[in-house]
Structures are given as structure tokens and as C-alpha cells.
Design an enzyme around this catalytic site. Structure first.
Site, short mmCIF file in Angstrom:
data_model
loop_
_atom_site.label_atom_id
_atom_site.label_comp_id
_atom_site.label_asym_id
_atom_site.label_seq_id
_atom_site.Cartn_x
_atom_site.Cartn_y
_atom_site.Cartn_z
N ASP A 1 0.98 7.64 15.38
CA ASP A 1 0.74 6.19 16.06
C ASP A 1 1.66 5.64 16.99
OD1 ASP A 1 2.79 5.92 14.20
OD2 ASP A 1 1.82 4.09 13.23
N TRP B 1 0.75 -1.13 0.04
CA TRP B 1 -0.01 0.08 0.07
C TRP B 1 1.06 1.38 0.02
CZ3 TRP B 1 -0.81 -4.05 3.55
CH2 TRP B 1 0.36 -3.99 4.90
N LEU C 1 -7.96 -12.61 12.52
CA LEU C 1 -7.01 -11.30 12.82
C LEU C 1 -7.61 -10.53 14.17
CD1 LEU C 1 -5.29 -9.52 11.16
CD2 LEU C 1 -7.40 -8.46 10.36
N GLY C 2 -8.56 -10.95 14.76
CA GLY C 2 -8.79 -10.29 16.30
C GLY C 2 -9.51 -8.84 16.02
N GLU D 1 -5.18 0.50 6.40
CA GLU D 1 -4.78 1.19 7.88
C GLU D 1 -6.00 0.30 8.85
OE1 GLU D 1 -2.92 3.24 8.90
OE2 GLU D 1 -2.01 3.79 6.88
N CYS E 1 21.24 5.24 13.39
CA CYS E 1 20.18 6.20 13.53
C CYS E 1 21.05 7.70 13.03
CB CYS E 1 19.80 6.26 14.60
SG CYS E 1 18.49 7.68 14.94
N THR F 1 -2.41 -4.62 14.61
CA THR F 1 -2.01 -5.92 14.02
C THR F 1 -0.50 -5.47 13.34
OG1 THR F 1 -4.20 -6.39 13.48
CG2 THR F 1 -2.39 -7.39 11.91
N TYR G 1 -5.85 9.23 13.43
CA TYR G 1 -4.93 8.83 12.79
C TYR G 1 -4.96 8.30 11.33
CZ TYR G 1 -1.64 5.41 11.17
OH TYR G 1 -0.97 4.37 10.46
#
Length: 347
Positions: free
Chosen positions: A139, A25, A81-82, A38, A203, A44, A121
Site C-alpha cells: 500500500d 483490527w 466516508l466518501g 480494509e 528510525c 481513508t 492489496y
């Protein structure tokens, strides 16, 4: 303000030269596919959600096909998937867009966030990715990156903390390329600034990162609330009668609403076959036990389910007024069940 500008510049530079994270995506402009991805990714992991995304897109390539699909088919696609309220909201929103909006996904942020199951979000993600509108996503990845870099110890699970981080995220947003920036900061949190064992040595923000310089990487971000889980004990009866099985759709305002289950006895502790009684369902000596499963357990957000499955053969069927229906093994395979039950069926 200097560090804020530097943060955005370094992040976008990293995204352009180092970000190799591939997802189907990414770069997508179709709001339906962005919305679908989303919703699937709420609570997940990406690795778990990928297969579901492909399956949904193949069966329901647009919002109209999703709205027209039988609900049981949609739930079957979601099976395992819950957080099934997401699926219920997915169905409701698809039907709303198909009927009230004539199949056209809303473009304004205010209209997107008003959709069922869509929070700030998800609305920001859709608005920025599909239409390049200047809305910052916040998020778990974003909370973590911002908290560590700026050294903020404001709890991310309080109203005040969320507002403060949302304001900062908006200030940092690249208004010319909000979609690219939003994806970059989420990817950065997933690849570099990970929850556990972050790659600080790799980083590009390391020299200016407050948490790294003060040795607080592993203690940020902060949360104030701890989840208390309720303990529940389920005994499921796999009741077979003339090579068919009794099942029932869960319709109450409880977990797994809209999914199917076998005959359930909920108690304050785990039952065994000696204690097996189902008042109002069976008459005494009307069944025999053929198999008792091992104990299964599943942790949900606010409760832990522990239980077992007892396969029984019925001489007389239970009262159908209890809401149970007889289905064949072939029909059983088509019905959506919660993960707790599918874990047993696959065992």
C-alpha cells in the site's frame, strides 16, 4: 540480498519492541472483520475510519447480517466516508458470500481477490492476517518505506513500478509470520517513515537507508501522474411542500450513486436566486425563496463540486414523474446523503 535480510530483521525487531500503534483490527483473525476494516480504510485515514468500523461491527457483526440489511441502512452507516463505490461493492460482496458461498468467507487468495471491490492489496491483507498465508501487502506506506530505504526512483503509479515493488515486497516478506510482518511494515510507514516530516532520527533503518544517506527522503517515492479535476457547479433546491421535502435517489453512473439528494440544477457556473429556473419542474410564480446558503465546496478525486442550497417554499408541488418523492423531516434523517449535502444540513 544482505540488505534485504537486514531490513526484515530490523523491521520485525522494531515491531516487537517499539510498535505501540493500537487499532481494533490488529491481531484479528476473523476474515469478515479484516475485510471490513480494509474496505473502510481504502482512501481513508485510520482516525476517520475508526468510528465507521465500530458502527458497522455493532450493526452488522457478521457477513450474513450485512447481506440481509436494507441497502439504505448500509449507505446511511457509510454516510460521510466518501468513495461510495466501496459501499456498493461491500454490499454486493456480502450478498455474494451469503448466497453463493453459504456465508463462508473464501480462504484461497485467488478466490479472495476475485471478490468485487477486493484488489491484490486487500486480498493479501486478508490471506496473511486471517490465515497466515505468505502474501505481501503493498500500500502507500509500503511503497514509501521501500522506495526510501532502497533508494528506488521507479514511479509507484506505473504498471512497471508497481510490479517491481510487489516483487521486492514478496522477497522481503517473513514467510513464517507474514501477517505480523505485513502489519509491521504498514505501521512503520505510518509512525516512522511518514509522508511528511518522517522521524528519521528515531528510525532503526537510518544507517542503511539510501534516501537518508543521499538526502532524498522528501523526494521519494516518485509519481508521474498529476490529477486533473473537473469543475462542476450544483444548485440544490431544498423544496418544502406542506412541511415535507422533495428528494430523489441518484441512480446514474455518476458520483454518489445510491445516495439521496434534493432537487438539483447543474450548470456551467454558480446560479443565484434571480437566475433560479427549473424547466419542467416548477411553474412560474409557484414558489417563494426563504433562504440562500453560503457557497459549499468539496474536492473529489477527479472533480471539484461547488454549489449552494436554496430553500424554497412551494405553492404547487413539482411533477412527481420527475422521480422525486415527498418525505418528512423524520424520514429525511434516515436517508443517506453525500457529504456535500450533509455539510449543509449540519451547518
Amino acid at each position: 540480498m544482505k540488505n534485504k535480510k537486514l531490513f526484515t530483521e530490523i523491521l520485525l525487531s522494531w515491531n516487537l519492541s517499539e510498535n505501540k500503534r493500537e487499532m481494533p483490527w490488529k491481531g484479528e483473525k476473523d476474515p469478515y472483520k479484516i475485510w471490513l476494516s480494509e474496505i473502510i480504510l481504502q482512501q481513508t485515514r485510520v482516525s476517520q475510519g475508526l468510528g465507521y468500523y465500530y458502527k458497522f461491527i455493532k450493526s452488522f457483526p457478521d457477513v450474513q447480517s450485512l447481506a440481509d440489511a436494507p441497502e439504505e441502512k448500509v449507505f446511511k452507516h457509510w454516510e460521510g466516508l466518501g468513495y461510495y463505490s466501496r459501499c456498493r461493492n461491500l454490499i454486493a460482496t456480502a450478498k455474494f458470500i451469503a448466497t453463493k458461498l453459504h456465508g463462508k468467507f473464501p480462504e484461497k487468495y485467488e478466490d479472495i481477490v476475485a471478490l468485487k471491490g477486493v484488489g491484490s492489496y486487500t486480498a493479501s491483507a486478508i490471506a496473511s492476517f486471517a490465515w497466515n498465508q505468505p502474501y505481501a501487502v503493498v500500500d502507500g506506506n509500503v511503497f514509501r518505506v521501500l522506495s526510501r530505504f532502497f533508494g528506488w526512483d521507479d514511479p509507484i503509479d506505473t504498471t512497471e513500478g508497481k510490479k517491481k515493488y510487489a516483487t521486492l515486497a514478496t522477497q522481503l516478506l517473513d514467510k513464517k509470520s507474514p501477517g505480523i510482518y505485513n502489519q509491521a511494515i504498514m505501521d512503520f510507514g505510518a509512525i516512522i517513515c511518514k509522508p511528511q516530516i518522517p522521524l528519521c532520527e528515531q528510525c532503526p533503518l537510518q544507517l542503511k537507508c539510501t534516501a537518508f544517506r543521499t538526502n532524498k527522503v522528501n523526494s521519494l517515492p516518485l509519481k508521474t501522474k498529476s490529477i486533473k479535476r473537473r469543475e462542476r457547479f450544483f444548485t440544490y433546491l431544498i423544496a418544502e411542500y406542506k412541511e415535507q421535502f422533495y428528494v430523489k435517489k441518484r441512480t446514474g453512473k455518476d458520483i454518489w450513486q445510491g445516495l439521496y439528494e434534493f432537487i438539483l440544477i447543474e450548470s456551467d457556473k454558480l446560479l443565484d436566486e434571480v437566475q433560479l429556473k427549473a424547466p419542467g419542474i416548477f411553474t412560474e410564480n409557484s414558489f417563494s425563496i426563504s433562504e440562500v446558503s453560503k457557497t459549499f465546496s468539496q474536492k473529489l478525486t477527479h472533480q471539484t463540486i461547488t454549489g449552494k442550497f436554496i430553500h424554497i417554499n412551494l405553492i404547487d408541488g413539482p411533477d412527481v414523474e420527475q422521480g422525486y418523492s415527498l418525505v418528512t423531516k423524520e424520514q429525511l434523517d434516515l436517508l443517506p446523503f453525500p457529504k456535500f449535502i450533509t455539510s449543509y444540513l449540519k451547518d
